[in-house]
Enzyme design. Sequence first.
Site, mmCIF file in Angstrom:
data_model
loop_
_atom_site.group_PDB
_atom_site.id
_atom_site.type_symbol
_atom_site.label_atom_id
_atom_site.label_comp_id
_atom_site.label_asym_id
_atom_site.label_seq_id
_atom_site.Cartn_x
_atom_site.Cartn_y
_atom_site.Cartn_z
ATOM 1 N N HIS A 143 85.478 74.027 -12.649
ATOM 2 C CA HIS A 143 85.845 73.396 -11.382
ATOM 3 C C HIS A 143 87.238 73.859 -10.941
ATOM 4 O O HIS A 143 88.257 73.309 -11.362
ATOM 5 C CB HIS A 143 85.782 71.865 -11.544
ATOM 6 C CG HIS A 143 85.963 71.115 -10.268
ATOM 7 N ND1 HIS A 143 86.413 69.818 -10.220
ATOM 8 C CD2 HIS A 143 85.751 71.484 -8.977
ATOM 9 C CE1 HIS A 143 86.471 69.427 -8.963
ATOM 10 N NE2 HIS A 143 86.074 70.413 -8.198
ATOM 11 N N ASN A 193 87.889 64.114 -9.308
ATOM 12 C CA ASN A 193 87.376 63.336 -8.180
ATOM 13 C C ASN A 193 87.182 61.862 -8.501
ATOM 14 O O ASN A 193 87.233 61.018 -7.617
ATOM 15 C CB ASN A 193 86.084 63.956 -7.655
ATOM 16 C CG ASN A 193 86.397 65.182 -6.818
ATOM 17 O OD1 ASN A 193 87.342 65.183 -6.036
ATOM 18 N ND2 ASN A 193 85.632 66.243 -6.983
HETATM 19 N N1 LIG Z 1 86.083 73.519 -0.654
HETATM 20 C C1 LIG Z 1 86.709 72.840 -1.628
HETATM 21 O O1 LIG Z 1 87.797 72.286 -1.460
HETATM 22 C C2 LIG Z 1 86.084 72.776 -3.005
HETATM 23 C C3 LIG Z 1 86.893 72.471 -4.118
HETATM 24 C C4 LIG Z 1 86.341 72.488 -5.392
HETATM 25 C C5 LIG Z 1 84.989 72.761 -5.549
HETATM 26 N N2 LIG Z 1 84.213 73.019 -4.447
HETATM 27 C C6 LIG Z 1 82.794 73.316 -4.663
HETATM 28 O O2 LIG Z 1 82.591 74.716 -4.532
HETATM 29 C C7 LIG Z 1 81.288 74.967 -4.053
HETATM 30 C C8 LIG Z 1 81.358 75.859 -2.821
HETATM 31 O O3 LIG Z 1 82.084 75.185 -1.815
HETATM 32 P P1 LIG Z 1 82.757 75.966 -0.597
HETATM 33 O O4 LIG Z 1 83.693 74.999 0.029
HETATM 34 O O5 LIG Z 1 83.237 77.294 -1.045
HETATM 35 O O6 LIG Z 1 81.458 76.168 0.347
HETATM 36 P P2 LIG Z 1 81.320 77.172 1.595
HETATM 37 O O7 LIG Z 1 80.291 76.570 2.477
HETATM 38 O O8 LIG Z 1 82.656 77.533 2.144
HETATM 39 O O9 LIG Z 1 80.723 78.520 0.934
HETATM 40 C C9 LIG Z 1 79.455 78.600 0.351
HETATM 41 C C10 LIG Z 1 78.939 80.039 0.478
HETATM 42 O O10 LIG Z 1 77.725 80.127 -0.253
HETATM 43 C C11 LIG Z 1 76.860 80.979 0.464
HETATM 44 N N3 LIG Z 1 75.476 80.800 0.027
HETATM 45 C C12 LIG Z 1 74.535 79.929 0.458
HETATM 46 N N4 LIG Z 1 73.383 80.132 -0.204
HETATM 47 C C13 LIG Z 1 73.594 81.151 -1.069
HETATM 48 C C14 LIG Z 1 72.787 81.828 -2.027
HETATM 49 N N5 LIG Z 1 71.512 81.498 -2.196
HETATM 50 N N6 LIG Z 1 73.349 82.837 -2.756
HETATM 51 C C15 LIG Z 1 74.636 83.181 -2.564
HETATM 52 N N7 LIG Z 1 75.441 82.577 -1.661
HETATM 53 C C16 LIG Z 1 74.933 81.583 -0.934
HETATM 54 C C17 LIG Z 1 77.106 80.606 1.917
HETATM 55 O O11 LIG Z 1 76.643 81.624 2.785
HETATM 56 C C18 LIG Z 1 78.631 80.466 1.917
HETATM 57 O O12 LIG Z 1 79.275 81.684 2.195
HETATM 58 C C19 LIG Z 1 80.634 73.612 -3.818
HETATM 59 O O13 LIG Z 1 79.896 73.255 -4.949
HETATM 60 C C20 LIG Z 1 81.838 72.693 -3.671
HETATM 61 O O14 LIG Z 1 81.566 71.357 -4.015
HETATM 62 C C21 LIG Z 1 84.731 73.048 -3.185
#
Ligand SMILES: NC(=O)c1ccc[n+]([C@@H]2O[C@H](COP(=O)([O-])OP(=O)(O)OC[C@H]3O[C@@H](n4cnc5c(N)ncnc54)[C@H](O)[C@@H]3O)[C@@H](O)[C@H]2O)c1
Length: 292
Positions: A143, A193
């Site tokens: 994470h 969280n």
């Molecule tokens: N944004 C934050 O602050 C944060 C912090 C910690 C953890 N996270 C976790 O990280 C993960 C990603 O979050 P994010 O904010 O980067 O999301 P995001 O929506 O910015 O990015 C996700 C990406 O995944 C791609 N995607 C969708 N389906 C796919 C597939 N089948 N194969 C490959 N790529 C695919 C999308 O096109 C997109 O580019 C989530 O699980 C989220 O909970 C987010």
Amino acid sequence: MAPAEIHKVAVLGAGTMGNGIAHVFARSGFQVILRDVEQRFLDRAIATITANLDREIKKGKVPESDRALILGRLLPATDLAAIAAADFCVEAVPESAELKTRVLKEADGALRPGIVLATNTSSISITQLAAVTSRPDRFVGMHFMNPVPVMTLVEVIRGLATTDETFQTTMALCERLGKKPVAVNDSPGFVSNRVLMPLINEAIFTVMEGVATPEAVDAVMKGGMNHPMGPLELADFIGLDVCLDILEVLYKGFGDPKYRACPLLRKYVAAGWLGKKSGRGFYNYAASGAGK
Ligand SMILES: NC(=O)c1ccc[n+]([C@@H]2O[C@H](COP(=O)([O-])OP(=O)(O)OC[C@H]3O[C@@H](n4cnc5c(N)ncnc54)[C@H](O)[C@@H]3O)[C@@H](O)[C@H]2O)c1
């Protein structure tokens, strides 16, 4: 696979977290197969990584002479078969159990058998996600925090079946990235969280009850508790929809009313006031462009 044998990693999803994770791996000398479903998402990620790297060079954190080398380590791919070359894999697709289940099953089929598969989920059970793969022993939570190139913490989460070897490899890999990994067991919200979201939720209750304005709540927490950001500013930055989803996970996971999401948070999300990304949350970003 021993940590020193890991040279090439796959990152699934090139969004906010995926591009940050790819950035830190490439900066630390790893080749990175960055996989997303469409070329335009990969192009956007490479542009973001380039801009963030240029900022680091300008600040003197990365030597200019490393620029081409670091960018050259990024191997964008839309074809899932490309990840077969990876020595380690981190999944960072959107936070939906259904989507992650599908993506992790596909990745499990494409990766070599001994490879560790890590998920960057913020809230979904590591044990549950591990169970959809053929490698629950080589499955782990990794994470990262946003923005990944800046934040040092990585919560490394053991699922029920995660072996010591998988866990130690992941901890060692985080060290190689210059991160500070912290060991956590699988439980709703992990530590980050589970502690943060009730704080944010309570801050929202104080606003709803008219105890103080968002500015005043944030001023108390910044000035009095030395928090660099107030809880409402932070909630806007994370995304109010994301905060609500995580509170639901905590509420359902523990069956404890103390995690009940504040009605004002629900109302803001229903209105499309999702925080910084939508231009409006507890603060109005559209008005001045500055956030207040
Ligand atoms: N944004 C934050 O602050 C944060 C912090 C910690 C953890 N996270 C976790 O990280 C993960 C990603 O979050 P994010 O904010 O980067 O999301 P995001 O929506 O910015 O990015 C996700 C990406 O995944 C791609 N995607 C969708 N389906 C796919 C597939 N089948 N194969 C490959 N790529 C695919 C999308 O096109 C997109 O580019 C989530 O699980 C989220 O909970 C987010």
